[in-house]
Scaffold this active site. Structure first.
Site, PDB file in Angstrom:
ATOM      1  N   ASP A  54      31.286  41.243  39.752  1.00 50.23           N
ATOM      2  CA  ASP A  54      30.759  39.915  40.370  1.00 50.23           C
ATOM      3  C   ASP A  54      29.343  39.714  39.883  1.00 50.23           C
ATOM      4  O   ASP A  54      28.572  39.142  40.645  1.00 50.23           O
ATOM      5  CB  ASP A  54      31.041  39.892  41.818  1.00 50.23           C
ATOM      6  N   ASN A 122      36.370  40.789  40.991  1.00 54.28           N
ATOM      7  CA  ASN A 122      37.538  40.100  41.493  1.00 54.28           C
ATOM      8  C   ASN A 122      37.074  38.571  41.229  1.00 54.28           C
ATOM      9  O   ASN A 122      37.880  37.743  41.020  1.00 54.28           O
ATOM     10  CB  ASN A 122      37.944  40.276  42.798  1.00 54.28           C
ATOM     11  N   HIS A 123      35.670  38.147  40.949  1.00 58.39           N
ATOM     12  CA  HIS A 123      35.171  36.638  40.784  1.00 58.39           C
ATOM     13  C   HIS A 123      35.210  36.595  39.372  1.00 58.39           C
ATOM     14  O   HIS A 123      35.479  35.283  39.067  1.00 58.39           O
ATOM     15  CB  HIS A 123      33.956  36.412  41.453  1.00 58.39           C
ATOM     16  N   HIS A 211      34.799  48.385  42.016  1.00 47.59           N
ATOM     17  CA  HIS A 211      34.850  47.142  42.602  1.00 47.59           C
ATOM     18  C   HIS A 211      36.219  46.649  43.422  1.00 47.59           C
ATOM     19  O   HIS A 211      37.078  46.075  42.890  1.00 47.59           O
ATOM     20  CB  HIS A 211      34.626  46.063  41.708  1.00 47.59           C
ATOM     21  N   HIS A 239      31.733  44.981  45.178  1.00 49.55           N
ATOM     22  CA  HIS A 239      32.759  44.150  46.304  1.00 49.55           C
ATOM     23  C   HIS A 239      32.274  43.755  47.852  1.00 49.55           C
ATOM     24  O   HIS A 239      32.339  42.760  48.244  1.00 49.55           O
ATOM     25  CB  HIS A 239      34.127  44.525  46.089  1.00 49.55           C
TER      26      HIS A 239
END
Length: 682
Positions: A54, A122-123, A211, A239
């Site tokens: 991220d 995840n972003h 993450h 995360h």
């Protein structure tokens, strides 16, 4: 002590560059803090920087965000200071997905003083036609080393980057963000393997960067620490935004876990109120030491809870002026938090002045909330988030009922995890489980549709749902043809139900199916756009040469159009009112007009995605000539809901459709009417 055998590694996660970049007050917070992180790396002369995912807040960061990131990396990570460690592993394996499969500081075209290693979160995970992410741009530019990317969704083999400095050796493992449910299932099925060096495997310090969800958000929506191998020495867990950077030992697996947390406040929650830190990790041999470094440029954030029912001496719900008393009480609390924020400023000139405040007010017990908007106007110039200072909430009051009045037959037991998270795929599944029978899915599965909707919402894959439907439709058609099913609707429906039930039982096959459909959507999206454009140009040219007198009866000249009769406006611009009025929709035309229009145009490609299962079998039979369109003299229902971008070309009067065309009777009618929509006024 710092010597030739000691690794110095700066550790940070969840920087979220570009978060609220358009906010006039908080827009630059992430960029300022990122510069401070790299300044600490340069000041402490670290061997490399390790990021836990991220780095960017958006999957497709803006030009401003990418430019600011490149500017910071070039300013602080390039220089003449030599890198003191070497890489022993096969870099073609560690960076196999890159066009330049080697670490950036060994590239002769760059002068790197501080290498940066990062996994994706995840972003900023890979997506799109080529499965690229923003980190791949930085990697291609030679400013960052992106690792921990898994090429397969069936089995994951994590190969470490082997580093050596003096007599200290580090095996650096990385795993980029994967949907938690999928990774959970892969761990359970023993499909995740962490490879170890063959020689002296006990002499390596094993460092793993991950993450994923660490705290439990559902039955399988997290990764338990017990899933990880016990030979690991330290896990850097990204995360999770709450800063728990001091290594804590897992008693069962005997490794340590460090959770650096985010470097910027992205939600007004209690976990974000903990002071932000990054870590300076020292590793010598098999020993380590984590040094906490407080970030001084982070915007201060204070949070406090107030329960009005706990102050009966101050607030009486029956008092008509109780709302004014509550508002005055909240103002005192906000002023107190502002004073505390001012006292705890560290004096760094780059630290933002306006703090973030959050006062959560529980008004359970008959109280009424006051106007938050009017309250926020008083702090516009003193607080960074004036509209979000006050948050009113209340607990649901349990009504007392007698046991005799309860109908225990209507009580439904729900798992404890239900309601903890709200996700797109869960909403899709819940909808179809509770929907009426007539709107239930008969061909697709709820899980596949949920995955496609999630791709559409989260990753902006506009063709995700369409490609999944098309893919599963083609797969079902192949299954039916292999089974040699008779072209009877009842038998086809029965075979489709059996096929769907078998796919639902095999979750791994269904995951592969969804993944393949998503990959095909990304890969063919750009190609289809080019092919459609080229074919429309060629067919328009060749069609104009070979039409002869077939265009004599047309009142206008066709110009290239797309979609819902967009070319109609350009082509009809020079018409008179009489000729425009003579151009009618397909509804209510005579059979001769329909036949004439159907003889004038033909589609370049047959939209097979709109045909049904029964139509697929009927398509095997030879199609009659379109000259027999006199049987279609009834009113034609014109439905534009499924129109796609179809290029139309003129053809000869007696031209027939190919034998492979899969139009049903109704499809032929609607397509016939759509052939003249380019002249319509609607």
């Amino acid at each position: 002590r710092d010597d030739e055998d000691t690794f110095k590694i700066l550790i940070a996660t969840d920087i979220h560059l570009g978060y609220l970049e358009k906010d006039p007050v908080r827009g630059n917070d992430t960029f300022v803090t990122f510069n401070e992180i790299l300044e600490h790396a340069q000041k402490n002369e670290v061997d490399f920087v390790l990021l836990g995912g991220d780095l960017f807040h958006e999957n497709k960061p803006s030009r401003k965000t990418v430019h600011s990131c490149l500017e910071s990396l070039r300013k602080y990570c390039m220089g003449d200071r030599p890198v003191q460690f070497e890489i022993l592993s096969d870099q073609a394996v560690n960076f196999h997905y890159s066009k330049f499969p080697w670490v950036n500081y060994q590239d002769g075209n760059f002068n790197i003083s501080i290498p940066v290693f990062s996994i994706h979160g995840n972003h900023d995970d890979p997506t799109g036609a080529d499965a690229l992410c923003a980190l791949d741009i930085l990697s291609c530019a030679g400013l960052l080393n992106h690792f921990g990317r898994s090429p397969s969704v069936e089995k994951i083999d994590i190969s470490p980057i082997l580093l050596r400095k003096g007599r200290t050796k580090i095996a650096l493992y990385g795993l980029g963000a994967i949907p938690d449910e999928r990774l959970y299932r892969m761990f359970v099925n023993k499909q995740v393997t962490m490879l170890r060096p063959k020689e002296d495997e006990d002499s390596w310090f094993n460092l793993f960067v991950i993450h994923q969800n660490r705290s439990k958000h559902g039955a399988t929506n997290y990764i338990p620490e017990q899933f990880l191998d016990d030979f690991i020495n330290l896990v850097v867990w990204g995360h999770e935004h709450e800063c728990k950077i001091a290594p804590s030992q897992n008693e069962q697996q005997c490794f340590y876990v460090s959770q650096p947390g985010s470097s910027v406040v992205t939600s007004l929650s209690p976990g974000e109120a903990v002071k932000k830190h990054i870590g300076l990790l020292h590793v010598k041999g098999k020993k380590m030491k984590m040094q906490k470094i407080a970030l001084e440029t982070v915007r201060t954030f204070y949070m406090e809870d107030v329960v009005l029912a706990d102050h009966p001496d101050l607030f009486n719900p029956d008092n008509p002026k109780v709302t004014q008393a509550i508002q005055a009480f909240c103002m005192e609390k906000v002023e107190l938090m502002l004073d505390n924020a001012e006292k705890e400023r560290v004096g760094n000139p780059r630290q933002p002045e306006k703090p973030l405040l959050r006062l959560r007010v529980d008004y359970t017990g008959g109280f009424e909330p006051f106007s938050v908007h009017r309250f926020s106007q008083k702090y516009m110039d003193r607080v960074a988030n004036p509209k979000d200072i006050i948050h009113f909430f209340r607990h649901r009051e349990q009504k007392e009922k007698n046991d005799s009045g309860l109908n225990f037959g209507k009580l439904v037991s729900r798992p404890a995890s239900e309601g903890m998270t709200l996700r797109v795929e869960d909403l899709v599944k819940q909808y179809f489980q509770t929907a009426e029978k007539k709107v239930q899915l008969s061909l697709l599965t709820e899980r596949g549709m949920g995955e496609a909707v999630q791709e559409f919402v989260d990753k902006e894959e506009k063709d995700a749902i369409q490609e999944l439907v098309k893919f599963q439709l083609e797969k079902t058609q192949r299954f039916l043809k292999e089974r040699l099913t008779d072209a009877e609707e009842e038998k086809i429906d029965e075979e489709v139900r059996k096929f769907r039930d078998s796919r639902k039982k095999n979750s791994d096959e269904e995951d592969d199916e969804v993944r393949e459909a998503m990959t095909r959507a990304r890969a063919h999206r750009s190609e289809d756009a080019v092919l459609v454009a080229d074919s429309s140009d060629e067919d328009m040219d060749t069609g104009m040469k070979g039409t002869g007198d077939s265009f004599d009866d047309l009142p206008v000249t066709l110009s290239r159009g797309r979609g819902r009769a967009r070319g109609r406006a350009r082509g009809a611009r020079g018409q008179s009112s009489a000729s425009r009025s003579s151009s009618q929709r397909g509804r209510g035309r005579t059979s001769q007009e329909s036949a004439a229009s159907s003889r004038t145009y033909k589609p370049v490609s047959v939209p097979a995605k709109n045909m049904s299962i029964v139509d697929a079998f009927k398509s095997l039979k030879p199609q009659p000539s379109l000259n027999s369109s006199k049987s279609y003299s009834e009113d034609i229902i014109d439905d534009d809901s499924d129109l796609e971008d179809i290029s139309l070309t003129p053809c000869r009067v007696n031209q027939r459709l190919p034998a492979t065309s899969s139009f049903s009777k109704r499809g032929s009618q609607s397509q016939t009417s759509r052939g003249v929509d380019f002249e319509s006024d609607e």
